[in-house]
Design a protein around this motif. Structure first.
Motif, PDB file in Angstrom:
ATOM      1  N   ALA A  69      41.414  62.402  50.147  1.00 59.20           N
ATOM      2  CA  ALA A  69      42.823  62.188  50.487  1.00 59.20           C
ATOM      3  C   ALA A  69      43.068  61.769  51.932  1.00 59.20           C
ATOM      4  O   ALA A  69      43.983  61.003  52.218  1.00 59.20           O
ATOM      5  N   CYS A  70      42.262  62.237  52.874  1.00 58.39           N
ATOM      6  CA  CYS A  70      42.610  62.042  54.291  1.00 58.39           C
ATOM      7  C   CYS A  70      41.974  60.798  54.911  1.00 58.39           C
ATOM      8  O   CYS A  70      42.366  60.382  55.993  1.00 58.39           O
ATOM      9  N   LEU A  71      40.977  60.231  54.268  1.00 62.79           N
ATOM     10  CA  LEU A  71      40.229  59.057  54.748  1.00 62.79           C
ATOM     11  C   LEU A  71      39.488  59.337  56.060  1.00 62.79           C
ATOM     12  O   LEU A  71      39.089  58.414  56.760  1.00 62.79           O
ATOM     13  N   GLY A  72      39.287  60.599  56.354  1.00 67.42           N
ATOM     14  CA  GLY A  72      38.610  60.954  57.600  1.00 67.42           C
ATOM     15  C   GLY A  72      37.108  60.745  57.556  1.00 67.42           C
ATOM     16  O   GLY A  72      36.450  60.819  58.594  1.00 67.42           O
ATOM     17  N   CYS A  73      36.548  60.474  56.406  1.00 68.34           N
ATOM     18  CA  CYS A  73      35.087  60.448  56.264  1.00 68.34           C
ATOM     19  C   CYS A  73      34.560  59.074  55.879  1.00 68.34           C
ATOM     20  O   CYS A  73      33.406  58.945  55.486  1.00 68.34           O
ATOM     21  N   VAL A  74      35.420  58.053  56.016  1.00 65.88           N
ATOM     22  CA  VAL A  74      35.096  56.739  55.433  1.00 65.88           C
ATOM     23  C   VAL A  74      33.862  56.090  56.066  1.00 65.88           C
ATOM     24  O   VAL A  74      33.634  56.184  57.264  1.00 65.88           O
ATOM     25  N   ALA A 107      37.570  66.411  56.453  1.00 67.96           N
ATOM     26  CA  ALA A 107      38.707  67.311  56.632  1.00 67.96           C
ATOM     27  C   ALA A 107      39.177  67.869  55.290  1.00 67.96           C
ATOM     28  O   ALA A 107      39.289  69.074  55.120  1.00 67.96           O
ATOM     29  N   CYS A 108      39.442  66.964  54.329  1.00 70.04           N
ATOM     30  CA  CYS A 108      39.979  67.452  53.050  1.00 70.04           C
ATOM     31  C   CYS A 108      38.884  67.649  52.013  1.00 70.04           C
ATOM     32  O   CYS A 108      38.952  68.545  51.176  1.00 70.04           O
ATOM     33  N   GLY A 109      37.875  66.781  52.026  1.00 68.98           N
ATOM     34  CA  GLY A 109      36.773  66.891  51.062  1.00 68.98           C
ATOM     35  C   GLY A 109      37.085  66.324  49.690  1.00 68.98           C
ATOM     36  O   GLY A 109      36.227  66.334  48.808  1.00 68.98           O
ATOM     37  N   VAL A 110      38.290  65.817  49.491  1.00 66.28           N
ATOM     38  CA  VAL A 110      38.669  65.377  48.137  1.00 66.28           C
ATOM     39  C   VAL A 110      39.219  63.940  48.108  1.00 66.28           C
ATOM     40  O   VAL A 110      39.911  63.551  47.173  1.00 66.28           O
ATOM     41  N   VAL A 163      33.118  59.162  51.891  1.00 60.73           N
ATOM     42  CA  VAL A 163      31.828  59.848  51.736  1.00 60.73           C
ATOM     43  C   VAL A 163      31.991  61.104  50.876  1.00 60.73           C
ATOM     44  O   VAL A 163      31.105  61.463  50.103  1.00 60.73           O
ATOM     45  N   CYS A 164      33.154  61.750  50.969  1.00 55.86           N
ATOM     46  CA  CYS A 164      33.316  63.027  50.259  1.00 55.86           C
ATOM     47  C   CYS A 164      33.391  62.851  48.741  1.00 55.86           C
ATOM     48  O   CYS A 164      32.983  63.748  48.000  1.00 55.86           O
ATOM     49  N   THR A 165      33.878  61.701  48.272  1.00 52.82           N
ATOM     50  CA  THR A 165      33.991  61.525  46.822  1.00 52.82           C
ATOM     51  C   THR A 165      32.959  60.542  46.268  1.00 52.82           C
ATOM     52  O   THR A 165      32.459  60.729  45.171  1.00 52.82           O
TER      53      THR A 165
HETATM   54 FE1  FES Z   1      39.207  63.530  53.392  1.00 53.27          FE
HETATM   55 FE2  FES Z   1      36.844  62.446  52.706  1.00 53.27          FE
HETATM   56  S1  FES Z   1      37.226  64.212  53.868  1.00 53.27           S
HETATM   57  S2  FES Z   1      38.826  61.623  52.413  1.00 53.27           S
END
Ligand code: FES
Length: 254
Positions: free
Chosen positions: A224-229, A219-222, A240-242
């Motif tokens: 912050a949102c923890l949506g990609c854990v 969602a955020c790619g940076v 995963v994004c960072t």
């Molecule tokens: Fe938001 Fe990875 S997409 S933390």
């Protein structure tokens, strides 16, 4: 915020679910590495589609940025309907990159849309004669940017439609991974999770040096949102994004 320059189908027989090439005006590009991605969000999206979508970078030349997109859901099919002149918010390049070892035999394993990061990989590689591309696919081959890559690297493709196709693909993956492990080659993989899991299993079995590029929802790619854990090799949660999207196969849980 940048302008769309071009939206064009890849291959000749595109229908719903196929690939599109999206070319964006992108001045002042800072540089990118193969495997990295950008987040994009059309500026006219409704509030319920607040977040962007991640896409691998296929090429960027200082004035424009090109992405391959498969229209598989609400967001991506809306993106595929963009027209030149529309505006898009872009942030990136994001994430880490695929390993590059120019003198090492390198096997690129793509499952379907997982071929996208390899477009940029092949473009930037200084010795494409050391690259072999394997594509497992469901849609007709011309829907993928496969032929264009095969002009530069050794390519092999297998269709995955029936149970016996899947068995043949798994057997081929096993042979290829064993072969590259024996010559201390490098293996890079991107595709659906079951495809990457199969590669991870054989890579770990044969002690191959292999990386997977994850395609988790973002969602955020940076960070912050923890949506990609996901979990790393020690069971710790990582974004995963960072920390990715690229992980060594012995350092991630799929
Ligand atoms: Fe938001 Fe990875 S997409 S933390």
């Amino acid at each position: 915020i940048v302008k769309v320059l071009e939206v064009s189908p890849v291959g000749q027989s595109n229908s719903a679910g196929d690939f599109f090439e999206l070319k964006l005006e992108y001045p002042d590009w800072d540089g990118w590495k193969p495997g990295q991605f950008v987040m994009i969000r059309p500026t006219n999206w409704e509030l319920d589609m607040l977040w962007g979508r991640p896409f691998s970078i296929c090429s960027a030349d200082g004035t424009s940025l090109t992405l391959f997109i498969q229209s598989v859901g609400r967001g991506t099919s809306r993106i595929a309907k963009l027209v030149p002149g529309d505006e898009v918010t872009v942030w990136g390049p994001l994430g880490n990159n695929l390993a590059v070892e120019p003198d090492t035999p390198t096997l690129l394993l793509a499952g379907g849309i997982g071929i996208a990061p390899f477009c940029g990989y092949v473009e930037q590689h200084s010795a494409p004669e050391n690259l072999k591309l394997f594509l497992a696919h469901r849609l007709p081959l011309e829907c993928y940017p496969y032929e264009a890559l095969c002009g530069k690297v050794d390519g092999q493709s297998m269709i995955d439609r029936k149970p016996e196709d899947l068995k043949a693909i798994i057997a081929t993956l096993k042979d290829l991974i064993r072969e590259y492990a024996e010559q201390d080659g490098l293996i890079l993989c991107c595709g659906p999770t079951p495809f990457m899991k199969t590669v991870q299993t054989f890579a770990n079995e044969f002690g191959a040096r292999a990386q997977v590029s994850l395609e988790n929802r973002m969602a955020c790619g940076v960070g912050a949102c923890l949506g990609c854990v996901t979990k790393d090799g020690e069971g710790h949660h990582v974004q995963v994004c960072t920390r990715g999207p690229v992980f060594w196969t012995d350092k991630v849980e799929l």
